[in-house]
Motif scaffolding. Structure first.
Motif, PDB file in Angstrom:
ATOM      1  N   SER A 517       0.831  -1.199   0.000  1.00  0.00           N
ATOM      2  CA  SER A 517       0.000   0.000   0.000  1.00  0.00           C
ATOM      3  C   SER A 517       0.866   1.250   0.000  1.00  0.00           C
ATOM      4  O   SER A 517       1.996   1.256   0.519  1.00  0.00           O
ATOM      5  CB  SER A 517      -0.929  -0.002   1.227  1.00  0.00           C
ATOM      6  N   THR A 544      -7.403   3.340   0.332  1.00  0.00           N
ATOM      7  CA  THR A 544      -6.161   2.554   0.327  1.00  0.00           C
ATOM      8  C   THR A 544      -5.825   2.166  -1.096  1.00  0.00           C
ATOM      9  O   THR A 544      -6.663   1.620  -1.823  1.00  0.00           O
ATOM     10  CB  THR A 544      -6.320   1.297   1.190  1.00  0.00           C
ATOM     11  N   TRP A 545      -4.543   2.380  -1.502  1.00  0.00           N
ATOM     12  CA  TRP A 545      -4.075   2.080  -2.853  1.00  0.00           C
ATOM     13  C   TRP A 545      -2.916   1.087  -2.766  1.00  0.00           C
ATOM     14  O   TRP A 545      -2.012   1.267  -1.976  1.00  0.00           O
ATOM     15  CB  TRP A 545      -3.631   3.358  -3.572  1.00  0.00           C
ATOM     16  N   PHE A 559      -1.307   1.516  -9.584  1.00  0.00           N
ATOM     17  CA  PHE A 559      -1.961   1.372  -8.278  1.00  0.00           C
ATOM     18  C   PHE A 559      -3.456   1.147  -8.491  1.00  0.00           C
ATOM     19  O   PHE A 559      -4.058   1.653  -9.431  1.00  0.00           O
ATOM     20  CB  PHE A 559      -1.756   2.630  -7.421  1.00  0.00           C
ATOM     21  N   GLN A 560      -4.064   0.368  -7.546  1.00  0.00           N
ATOM     22  CA  GLN A 560      -5.499   0.093  -7.563  1.00  0.00           C
ATOM     23  C   GLN A 560      -6.064   0.352  -6.182  1.00  0.00           C
ATOM     24  O   GLN A 560      -5.491  -0.063  -5.161  1.00  0.00           O
ATOM     25  CB  GLN A 560      -5.782  -1.361  -7.952  1.00  0.00           C
ATOM     26  N   ARG A 561      -7.234   1.050  -6.159  1.00  0.00           N
ATOM     27  CA  ARG A 561      -7.872   1.309  -4.870  1.00  0.00           C
ATOM     28  C   ARG A 561      -8.549   0.029  -4.404  1.00  0.00           C
ATOM     29  O   ARG A 561      -9.374  -0.547  -5.108  1.00  0.00           O
ATOM     30  CB  ARG A 561      -8.893   2.438  -4.977  1.00  0.00           C
ATOM     31  N   THR A 562      -8.204  -0.372  -3.164  1.00  0.00           N
ATOM     32  CA  THR A 562      -8.750  -1.607  -2.594  1.00  0.00           C
ATOM     33  C   THR A 562      -9.615  -1.363  -1.373  1.00  0.00           C
ATOM     34  O   THR A 562     -10.291  -2.280  -0.906  1.00  0.00           O
ATOM     35  CB  THR A 562      -7.615  -2.561  -2.216  1.00  0.00           C
TER      36      THR A 562
END
Length: 563
Positions: A517, A544-545, A559-562
């Protein structure tokens, strides 16, 4: 293995120069002689046993099987086979040699065999021709003659009986005697009969369609052409009776001034039941003394009430030329009663209402003769059938299903033949499956269904597979679930992006590990870039990424937002 019918065997000696065993070449080695000689002996033997009756058929019924030790390589046009038949045929037959395929056995005129044209334990010879086996030399089979067959002289050593279609004699005179024509001259013409009497047995019992051009006498008397004269003696009546019984009816003539004709149903002619009086004395007809009315004697003063029938006026009776209304019941009773409705308009369909075996039919016909079912009501099961489309035209409620009680839930089923495939049903209650349901009975993996639940709301659409319920997601409830989404807006400064959204950020020298993250910011210097936290002064992205990978220089990271 080679045979006489093989293509590598030739009629001309010089052409048989192939490599052994398919030929003999000049200067051949002695070792090649043995295969060639064996091939010649085998071919000769196979040809011999196929053209002579060495083998007997097997099989069952009309399917004959012939199995040679040396099987033919295939069926060859013109090749003959001779064998013993193990049984007789009972109709059209086939022959299958060494499993090369069953082929029809036919006569030389291409017709199928009839019973017993192949007889048990007899020699049968066939030749293969155009996909069939043609039966040859059927000497011991039933003879079949086609076309015109003639002979100068045909002598029967034994007379053919009359019961078998013959004359019962070997001579013309004997035939005439046997056939009861002894008095007919040699010309065999009935007009040559000049003497003798025809016996009653030789006369026909009836003569239909005969015309008498002169008088016929029953009794005696003078005649004119075309008359039949019944002559009376002292009696005034002719008796009509059944053979062997007393007189059962009498036709009488009253030879008085009235000169009437009477018909009695017994032997008493003095008081006939029906009397016909000629026009000279009133032209009346009476039955047991009562006058019979007709078009010539009705009307005023006739004593006939022409307006009433059995006390009912004509307007009270059904007529085919006027409208009719009845306040009573109409019953039609027979095996399959029906009422036909006929439209006299050109090209219009006829209709009929028919009752047959507990079914009430409404039928239609374009020609008034051939009717087809349009609607059927099954009276014992209270079911209705529409063999074609049902069209309902209305601006309000068109179809209503009503349960028989407050706890029953009717439904509409979809069938293929006798198998139900699907149905639509409304179920009371507020639990799972309660509401308006559409169910597929034959879905792979178990029944599937969609339910518009009675409790409504954004969770009111339910999907079920084999008894397990699933909520159907849509724009009204998708945000209540932790599902990956993507941003659909157009703002370059948006910091609240949906879960699952992906961005690419400049990493600098942080070297973020995969799936670790990290905070992400908007690069304040332009509207294009995102940067990892620690670089730039732009606003941070919410949530959170986690890193999903970088380029080889580690300066660009996805990056992906989770959360």
């Amino acid at each position: 293995m080679t045979d006489y019918t093989s293509s590598n065997w030739h009629e001309l000696d010089a052409d048989n120069s192939g490599v052994s065993p398919n030929g003999i070449q000049g200067g051949h080695a002695p070792s090649t002689l043995a295969p060639t000689i064996r091939a010649i002996m085998g071919a000769a033997k196979r040809n011999y046993v196929r053209t002579n009756p060495f083998y007997t058929t097997t099989g069952a019924g009309n399917a004959f099987i012939l199995t040679y030790e040396g099987a033919p390589e295939g069926y060859v046009e013109g090749e003959r086979y001779t064998f013993f038949a193990d049984r007789a045929n009972t109709g059209a037959a086939t022959l299958n040699i060494n499993s090369l395929g069953a082929k029809a056995v036919i006569m030389p005129d291409d017709s199928a065999l009839t019973a017993s044209q192949i007889k048990a334990n007899r020699v049968i010879e066939v030749v293969y021709d155009n996909g069939s086996f043609v039966l040859l030399g059927f000497i011991d089979q039933d003879v079949k003659l086609n076309g015109t067959t003639s002979a100068n002289t045909l002598t029967l050593t034994t007379a053919l009986a009359i019961t078998s279609g013959g004359t019962g004699a070997n001579t013309v005179a004997g035939a005439r005697t046997a056939l009861g024509l002894a008095t007919v001259a040699n010309t065999a013409s009935a007009s040559d009969l000049s003497t003798g009497t025809l016996a009653d047995a030789r006369l026909p019992t009836s003569m239909a369609g005969k015309t008498f051009t002169s008088g016929v006498t029953i009794g005696d008397g003078d005649l004119t052409d075309g008359e039949i004269l019944l002559t009376l003696a002292t009696d005034r009546a002719w008796t009509i009776r059944q053979r062997g019984d007393a007189a059962s009816a009498t036709l009488s003539f009253e030879n008085t001034t009235a000169k009437s004709i009477g018909l009695s149903n017994d032997a008493t002619y003095t008081a006939p039941n029906i009397v016909l009086t000629p026009s000279s004395v009133g032209a009346s007809i009476t039955v047991n003394g009562s006058t019979v009315w007709h078009a010539g004697n009705d009307g005023a003063s006739s004593g006939l009430s022409a307006d009433d029938v059995d006390g009912y006026h004509a307007t009270d009776l059904y007529r085919d030329n006027a409208a009719f209304t009845s306040t009573g019941d109409l019953t039609i009773s027979n095996g399959s009663p029906y009422v036909r409705l006929q439209d006299t308009t050109a090209s219009a369909y006829d209709a009929r209402v028919r009752l047959d075996a507990n079914n009430l039919y409404f039928d239609g016909s374009s020609d008034g003769t051939n009717y087809a079912e349009v609607v059927r009501f099954e009276l014992d099961t209270k079911a209705s059938y529409f063999p074609s489309a049902l069209h309902i035209t209305t601006t309000s409620e068109a179809l209503r299903l009503i349960g028989s009680t407050s706890t029953t839930d009717p439904y509409i089923s979809f069938y293929q033949s006798t198998t139900r495939k699907a149905y639509i049903q409304y179920l009371d209650g507020t639990g799972n499956n309660n509401g308006l349901r559409l169910l597929n009975d034959v879905a792979t993996g178990g029944d599937t269904a969609l339910t518009l639940k009675n409790d409504g709301g954004t969770q009111g659409l339910e999907y079920q597979v084999n008894g397990t319920e699933y909520t159907v997601l849509h724009s009204g409830n998708i945000d209540t679930y932790d599902l990956a989404k993507y941003y659909t807006g157009s703002s370059a400064t948006e910091t609240v992006l949906p879960l699952g959204h992906i961005v690419m950020a400049h990493d600098g020298s942080l070297n973020v590990a995969r799936n670790a993250s990290h905070a992400i910011r908007i690069w304040s210097g332009d509207n294009n870039r995102y940067v990892a936290s620690g670089s730039g002064t732009g606003a941070s992205l919410s949530g959170t990424w986690r890193a999903r990978g970088s380029n080889a220089e580690f300066d660009l990271v996805i990056f992906q937002r989770t959360a």
